[in-house]
Design an enzyme around this catalytic site. Sequence first.
Site, PDB file in Angstrom:
ATOM      1  N   GLY A  50      -1.114  -1.275   6.884  1.00 35.39           N
ATOM      2  CA  GLY A  50      -1.265  -2.529   7.571  1.00 35.39           C
ATOM      3  C   GLY A  50      -2.598  -3.031   7.740  1.00 35.39           C
TER       4      GLY A  50
ATOM      5  CB  THR B 219      -0.804  -0.025   1.116  1.00 37.13           C
ATOM      6  OG1 THR B 219      -1.797  -1.214   1.240  1.00 37.13           O
ATOM      7  CG2 THR B 219      -1.703   1.180   1.530  1.00 37.13           C
TER       8      THR B 219
ATOM      9  NE  ARG C 205     -10.468  -5.128   3.531  1.00 36.97           N
ATOM     10  CZ  ARG C 205      -9.285  -4.397   3.641  1.00 36.97           C
ATOM     11  NH1 ARG C 205      -8.753  -3.755   2.628  1.00 36.97           N
ATOM     12  NH2 ARG C 205      -8.689  -4.682   4.610  1.00 36.97           N
ATOM     13  CB  VAL C 206     -14.448  -0.422   1.952  1.00 27.32           C
ATOM     14  CG1 VAL C 206     -13.695   0.927   2.120  1.00 27.32           C
ATOM     15  CG2 VAL C 206     -15.174  -0.544   0.807  1.00 27.32           C
ATOM     16  N   GLY C 207     -11.012  -1.395   3.059  1.00 21.76           N
ATOM     17  CA  GLY C 207     -10.223  -1.165   4.041  1.00 21.76           C
ATOM     18  C   GLY C 207     -10.296   0.232   4.670  1.00 21.76           C
ATOM     19  CG  ASP C 208      -6.479   1.272   6.687  1.00 20.05           C
ATOM     20  OD1 ASP C 208      -6.238   0.024   6.051  1.00 20.05           O
ATOM     21  OD2 ASP C 208      -5.446   2.098   6.792  1.00 20.05           O
TER      22      ASP C 208
HETATM   23  N1  ASP Z   1      -4.175  -1.014   5.037  1.00 20.21           N
HETATM   24  C1  ASP Z   1      -4.490  -1.785   3.565  1.00 20.21           C
HETATM   25  C2  ASP Z   1      -5.876  -2.363   3.705  1.00 20.21           C
HETATM   26  O1  ASP Z   1      -6.314  -2.998   4.631  1.00 20.21           O
HETATM   27  C3  ASP Z   1      -3.609  -2.929   3.436  1.00 20.21           C
HETATM   28  C4  ASP Z   1      -2.076  -2.598   3.772  1.00 20.21           C
HETATM   29  O2  ASP Z   1      -1.737  -1.241   4.035  1.00 20.21           O
HETATM   30  O3  ASP Z   1      -1.073  -3.423   3.365  1.00 20.21           O
HETATM   31  O4  ASP Z   1      -6.760  -2.191   2.947  1.00 20.21           O
END
Ligand code: ASP
Length: 292
Positions: free
Chosen positions: A211, A159, A187-190
Amino acid sequence: MKAPLSILVHGGAGPHRPDDDVAAAQAGCLAAARAGHAVLKRGGSAVDAVEAAVRLLEDDPVFNAGVGAALTRDGAAELDASVMDGATLSAGAVACVTCFQNPITLARRVMEDTPHIMLVGAGAEAFGRARGLPVIANERLVTAQARRELETHRVSTGTVGAVAIDGAGHLAAATSTGGTTGKLPGRVGDSPLIGCGTYADDMKAAVSCTGLGEAIIRVSLARHAADLVASGLDGFAAARAALEALARARGAAGLILVTPAGQLAWAFSTQRMARGWVNGAGEGAGFGPDPR
Ligand code: ASP
């Protein structure tokens, strides 16, 4: 005293593997930081600089953003991105977009051209097409490496994000990702969530996180780190303290930040985080823990 023009980028936090291409990740981060810094030197804003840096990382297949994004369980690239302007607290974000190589620019268009903060999926894509952003077939975002990671159930890394301070002392942050390998479609992450993966406030800090998104969301990591800087902590101490909050959410992560005084700082609880920076004192790049 005027803070020096400064930019710090990350290329993702994660496990350290024997086949990690450390040189490519460091070179990509440094090139992005230099590109962003060149924008600042030309008088560009912090928002201009973080967008330019993140675009370069989205174009680089080494990273999990744009080309080379992690794939869903179904083998598609679904991209999330966000940007925030610390001067105005304006923000823009997109999630689950499949046909743009540079979702960070789409996020910026949402910030500047709509009354909204976030657009997702088909609506975001229709908006991008209407704005004339170049459209790309999803297969062209998919690399052989991303396919291998999906097939071998490897945790995705890579990322990307950037934080910067410009000549007027304004801060900005941006983050872009394909998310986690094998994620459920939708799916949606942070990364596109303001306060979680990205946050910027001229009075606090600008922060970009990487992360496990599900853990980062639970503690609103980016806003938490910015609040810790505002409480008086040094940038590195704030970054480390923010990550401590993640322990309860059972996640490992990394973050980068810039303070209103122009200090660049980072921390990660993973084995490594690719990063690169350019500031008044020079430039540099790292991958694993800093040499002591
Ligand atoms: N934070 C990102 C997510 O969960 C993934 C990552 O940073 O490796 O979508």
